[in-house]
Write a protein that holds these residues in place. Sequence first.
Motif, PDB file in Angstrom:
ATOM      1  N   LEU A 139       0.834  -1.210   0.000  1.00 37.01           N
ATOM      2  CA  LEU A 139       0.000   0.000   0.000  1.00 37.01           C
ATOM      3  C   LEU A 139       0.867   1.257   0.000  1.00 37.01           C
ATOM      4  O   LEU A 139       0.631   2.196  -0.787  1.00 37.01           O
ATOM      5  N   PHE A 140       1.889   1.277   0.845  1.00 39.80           N
ATOM      6  CA  PHE A 140       2.722   2.478   0.932  1.00 39.80           C
ATOM      7  C   PHE A 140       3.622   2.626  -0.297  1.00 39.80           C
ATOM      8  O   PHE A 140       3.939   3.755  -0.695  1.00 39.80           O
ATOM      9  N   VAL A 141       4.039   1.518  -0.901  1.00 39.78           N
ATOM     10  CA  VAL A 141       4.799   1.601  -2.151  1.00 39.78           C
ATOM     11  C   VAL A 141       3.936   2.208  -3.251  1.00 39.78           C
ATOM     12  O   VAL A 141       4.402   3.037  -4.044  1.00 39.78           O
ATOM     13  N   PHE A 142       2.660   1.809  -3.285  1.00 42.21           N
ATOM     14  CA  PHE A 142       1.749   2.391  -4.288  1.00 42.21           C
ATOM     15  C   PHE A 142       1.591   3.897  -4.084  1.00 42.21           C
ATOM     16  O   PHE A 142       1.675   4.685  -5.033  1.00 42.21           O
ATOM     17  N   VAL A 143       1.366   4.318  -2.829  1.00 41.03           N
ATOM     18  CA  VAL A 143       1.187   5.747  -2.559  1.00 41.03           C
ATOM     19  C   VAL A 143       2.466   6.517  -2.887  1.00 41.03           C
ATOM     20  O   VAL A 143       2.426   7.594  -3.508  1.00 41.03           O
ATOM     21  N   GLU A 144       3.637   5.973  -2.499  1.00 43.52           N
ATOM     22  CA  GLU A 144       4.909   6.652  -2.757  1.00 43.52           C
ATOM     23  C   GLU A 144       5.169   6.797  -4.247  1.00 43.52           C
ATOM     24  O   GLU A 144       5.566   7.860  -4.730  1.00 43.52           O
ATOM     25  N   ARG A 145       4.933   5.716  -5.003  1.00 43.51           N
ATOM     26  CA  ARG A 145       5.160   5.774  -6.444  1.00 43.51           C
ATOM     27  C   ARG A 145       4.138   6.667  -7.131  1.00 43.51           C
ATOM     28  O   ARG A 145       4.458   7.339  -8.126  1.00 43.51           O
ATOM     29  N   LEU A 146       2.926   6.709  -6.618  1.00 43.71           N
ATOM     30  CA  LEU A 146       1.916   7.590  -7.199  1.00 43.71           C
ATOM     31  C   LEU A 146       2.339   9.048  -7.053  1.00 43.71           C
ATOM     32  O   LEU A 146       2.250   9.838  -8.012  1.00 43.71           O
TER      33      LEU A 146
END
Length: 370
Positions: free
Chosen positions: A107-114
């Motif tokens: 979840l946090f990888v998705f938010v960071e990459r977004l």
Amino acid sequence: MYVDEFKALFQSQHTITALSLLSALVLLFVAKRLILVRLTEKARSQESGMGSFYRVLVLALDAPLSIIIFIFILWMGRNVLEWFALANDTVLTVISHIVKASLIIALFVFVERLFTYSIIRYQSRSTLVKNSSSIASGAIRALLACLALLIILGTMGISVTPIIASLGITSLAVALALQPTLENFFSGIQLVMDKPIRIGDFIELDSGEQGFVEKIGWRSTWIRMLPNNIVIMPNSKLSNSKLINYYYPERELSVPVEVGVHYDSDLEKVEAICLEVAEYILKHHHYGVDTYEPFVLFHTFDNSSINLTVMLRTKEYFNRFFIKSAFMKMLKKRFDEEGIVIPFPITALNLDQEGAAAIIQKAKREEPAA
């Protein structure tokens, strides 16, 4: 005999389970690929802001979807181990914690990459985003990593309250230990907010070095010099130093050209020729500003020439060399055609004046004493 053993192995529950998990893994990766391909097609079909959003979404979903697929396979494997009683409670608990932690990380990888890819995508449309992209990406990445770690510890049953309380005690020591780093970080934020320099600006440092601003990072600013080498300048030193920004407030720059002509020259004619050549260069040269009106100023009676300055204008600082060179070549050719002399630096002697002064001095020496 080998055939019977192979059949027995293929018909065993363990083998069927392993093959099922492997098949599920392959199918999930195929589904992930189809989802990303569909989003890519949507991005290509829409040239508006939604197309940009889909491109960012494709880049942001790639790694998190892979993590989620492995989480699903790991969770299925845990259930299989529990169903067949192949592992004790400790192993099952560890696998459960790994699944939860991996889900939070995804979840946090998705938010960071977004956030990161959105910044990269839109930095060409906004000067502020372009200048702050490096600092913003680093700050977001550090903040999300800290939040993810605290949430993971909380899901494992570890109380994070003492950790948060201890941050207040250790923050002073960390701030003292990282004082140069924090100074550079906040200086970088100051450079981004005040905007004395921007990405792509051509600047001159107080040490005399000149170059283009390549990157404003959280610790240092990268400046590409004219010989194509990089000077890495700490943000704190750059923010406290005097510099010249040749691209601010605009890139157009005046180019003064010094000219000297002989004392016998017709100055009105010299001025007319200089203006004619300057106007031609500004209108026909690639780096000239054709809307600018050049002018000539006579300013010095020098030892061997009357000096004047011709003012040109170029599109940016780096182009001044080319337009000045083109002007000097054409002006020299026109002066030769019109018979206007550019004198060599010489010192002229007035022999009549010098001779008269010598006679006076000799008469004074020969005058009889009273």
